[in-house]
Design an enzyme around this catalytic site. Structure first.
Site, PDB file in Angstrom:
ATOM      1  N   GLU A 469      32.137  38.222  42.519  1.00 56.43           N
ATOM      2  CA  GLU A 469      32.873  38.266  43.784  1.00 56.43           C
ATOM      3  C   GLU A 469      32.289  37.391  44.881  1.00 56.43           C
ATOM      4  OE1 GLU A 469      35.056  42.582  43.628  1.00 56.43           O
ATOM      5  OE2 GLU A 469      32.937  42.529  44.194  1.00 56.43           O
ATOM      6  N   GLU A 613      24.328  51.876  43.425  1.00 55.48           N
ATOM      7  CA  GLU A 613      25.065  50.689  42.988  1.00 55.48           C
ATOM      8  C   GLU A 613      24.147  49.497  42.746  1.00 55.48           C
ATOM      9  OE1 GLU A 613      28.896  47.932  44.327  1.00 55.48           O
ATOM     10  OE2 GLU A 613      28.089  49.438  45.695  1.00 55.48           O
TER      11      GLU A 613
END
Length: 676
Positions: A469, A613
């Site tokens: 991304e 994460e």
């Protein structure tokens, strides 16, 4: 002082990692509220997040409950009523953290329960355990025991508290008197921020028959957002008193008559009784654990893998048609939205372990197919274009400031891949015809209209956000292009299985989508890529799961290049899991083991080793990362392969430390595999 503090934390973590290795239980006896990341007990519908404070829970999260508020002007997960918060007083003094000692908390992953125990001054030893009951999707149970060290009187209170975001709170208290039972119901309702949903919760006490006549229950109204019911009981020195609180939480998203249903479900739990509730809950989890991953020779890895499986099992429920967000039911992370995290990272592991659980994820996408078609139409394309972030309805829920919403188109191919994989594992042609084919054909139509036809070999897919991304608005991204090809190929294969004539343009497009190379032969991430750092795996996904690249020399070449482009911090956990999977298949068990550990160990947070994460991150529980690591275990070290004919096994390599690996209850036939 700072150095001493750092040394303390270092020694704590070392001792914790070395000695906390029970395969099924994660324990903590040093509870630091300032460095505490709660662990979740969930049943696929309700998630309860632990707190370091006695008789408190941090969050209660209910799947499928979304409304427009807060971040980004898009739908968000809603906190539900905190129906398991309670108070316990001894001799008219409420227990607080400052009055307790020997506090210990423990997660039992085998039976999905969370226990806290402590001593209260010189008066009592207290223990309580809570469950999100697996067999009852909307019901929870807290089981409390108090052992008196001297004669005492306790006051137990069930507290119903509404989160601040809810409005129009209504509180109710009812007593149902029957010849053999007196039932007290503490109930609250509230509307979600826009009034879209009615949220309801109800609790009741369960008293043990062994203690004789039930104590009298009194209701107290504190304010609009909180009320409680309580009882008093004298306990003699040396005696143990048991009681429980059962409660249910449901919204109008799940039931048209949510208020009455919440009370009916709580009454059902009361009349079932504490012992039967726990018995049926335990049996349900015993069934889930028939599908297991067993590591021989690495106790800590075994515990960690069980934790990952436990969380995925906890965040998904058969028959719900819900799909998990990156943080599952562990909180409000990412607004509770559904991304590719569900389809590409969690789904494959669930699919080979429990196809019936995985079915809910793909049914979630099928039920939102019409909205995906409207999304494609709005963007000038044919077929179905799935949103990057999805919530209750299937419309695009990405905040407008994030470019991933309009441009991260690989999500459509990720959904299609999951649909194809579900057919491959189940071989269910009826499902393929009724649900799989509509997804596969509509998404294939999307890619046929999405490509720009610039000549043979140049059906380009321009202006996308890559799987990496950090690469925004790039052309011919490797993963997007290869995923689109797989979508078109799998749709064609599905048509042939069903006896349908596939659109010949699908294979025409698939055969002309380019996958670019750099001068040295390394697969190029996108047209403008020149070797810069990347956020997460992209090119390496072409080897697995896309099978676009099958030559081992090319797989290794791409691995050796891109593994050096991942920073040491700030990147998601699943990237190193893919590296581990591929190195195991390439026969390098030790390098696979390095990346297996690197995928999650730097992401762990105390005191229950919950995965964040990113390395050093503090936003657990990251179910996406768990899904990636479990794929490394199942498809990497375990060698499982999803093919058109079902699950097969390819050659793989274990690390020297592991004596063997066993996979039990795999696929529809619940087969066992052993790797040495």
């Amino acid at each position: 002082m700072q150095k001493r503090l750092l040394l303390f934390h270092f020694l704590f973590f070392i001792s914790y990692f070395l000695f906390s290795q029970d395969p099924w239980k994660i324990s903590a006896d040093k509870i630091d509220p300032s460095n505490y990341y709660g662990v979740t007990v969930a049943n696929g519908m309700i998630g309860i997040v632990s707190s370091p404070e006695p008789f408190k829970v941090k969050d209660v999260v209910l799947a499928g409950a979304y409304d427009l508020y807060g971040r980004g002007r898009v739908s968000n997960f809603l906190r539900s009523f905190n129906l398991l918060n309670m108070k316990l007083s001894v001799d008219d003094r409420e227990i607080s953290r400052k009055d307790i000692s020997n506090m210990k908390q423990e997660l039992d992953m085998h039976h999905a329960s969370f226990t806290t125990s402590f001593d209260y001054a010189d008066k009592a030893t207290v223990s309580y355990t809570y469950y999100a009951l697996r067999h009852l999707p909307f019901t929870v149970l807290m089981d409390i025991s108090v052992t008196a060290k001297k004669d005492i009187e306790i006051t137990g209170s069930s507290v119903m508290e509404a989160p601040d975001a809810l409005r129009d709170v209504q509180n109710y208290y009812n007593e149902i008197d029957r010849p053999h039972v007196l039932l007290s119901l503490l109930t609250s309702t509230a509307k979600s921020p826009t009034g879209k949903l009615l949220m309801c919760a109800s609790t009741t006490f369960l008293f043990s028959e062994a203690h004789g006549q039930e104590p009298r229950v009194i209701h107290e109204m504190w304010d609009n957002n909180m009320h409680l019911m309580k009882f008093r009981k004298k306990i003699k020195a040396g005696e143990t008193y048991h009681f429980s609180i059962a409660g249910s939480s449901i919204t109008s998203a799940q039931h048209e008559d949510a208020l009455n249903e919440a009370e009916r479900l709580t009454i059902f739990a009361k009349l079932q009784g504490r012992d039967r509730l726990i018995e049926f809950h335990d049996k349900a989890w015993d069934e889930l654990w028939k599908s297991d991953i067993v590591i021989n020779g690495d106790a800590q890895a075994q515990q960690d893998v069980h934790s990952m499986m436990y969380h995925l099992y906890s965040f998904v429920r058969e028959g719900t048609n819900y799909s998990p967000s990156p943080m599952g039911l562990s909180g409000l992370g990412y607004n509770g939205h559904v991304f590719w995290d569900a389809d590409l990272w969690m789904f494959p592991a669930l699919l080979v372990l429990h196809p019936e659980l995985a079915k809910s994820l793909i049914d979630y996408r099928y039920e939102r197919l019409e909205e995906a078609k409207r999304n494609a139409f709005s963007h000038g394309y044919k077929g179905a274009m799935y949103p990057w972030e999805s919530a209750g309805t299937g419309v695009e829920e990405t905040p407008v400031w994030a470019l991933s919403g309009p441009f991260e188109h690989h999500i459509t191919a990720d959904v299609a891949l999951a649909a194809w994989q579900y057919y491959c594992v189940t071989q269910d042609k009826n499902w393929l015809k009724e649900k799989g084919w509509p997804i596969l054909s509509a998404t294939a139509d999307f890619w046929s209209s999405r490509v720009e036809r610039n000549g043979a070999g140049h059906y380009d897919i321009n202006n996308v956000v890559a799987a990496d991304e950090w690469a925004e608005n790039v052309d011919n991204n490797a993963f997007t292009n290869a995923a689109a090809k797989a979508n078109l190929q799998n749709a064609t294969a599905a048509a042939k299985i069903l006896g349908i004539n596939p659109d010949p343009d699908w294979m025409n497009v698939a055969n002309n989508i380019p996958v670019l190379k750099m001068d040295d032969g390394v697969t190029k991430e996108h047209a403008a890529y020149h070797g810069e750092g990347i956020k997460q795996a992209d090119v390496n996904l072409l080897a697995y799961p896309l099978k676009e690249i099958t030559n081992p020399a090319q797989v290794r070449k791409d691995l050796e290049f891109y593994e050096t482009r991942i920073p040491n911090e700030g990147t998601p956990a699943m990237t190193q899991a893919v590296f581990a999977l591929l190195y195991s298949r390439l026969g390098n068990g030790e390098k696979a083991f390095h990346f297996f550990n690197d995928a999650y160990q730097p992401n762990l947070n105390p005191p229950f080793r919950v995965i964040a994460e990113t390395k050093g991150g503090t936003n657990p529980y990251f179910a996406t990362g768990a899904g990636g690591v479990l794929q490394a275990m199942l498809m990497g070290f375990g060698g499982l392969e999803i093919t058109e004919k079902g699950i097969t096994q390819v050659k793989s390599s274990l690390p020297a430390k592991w004596k063997s690996l066993s996979l039990t209850g795999i696929g529809m036939e619940k087969k066992n595999y052993s790797i040495k």
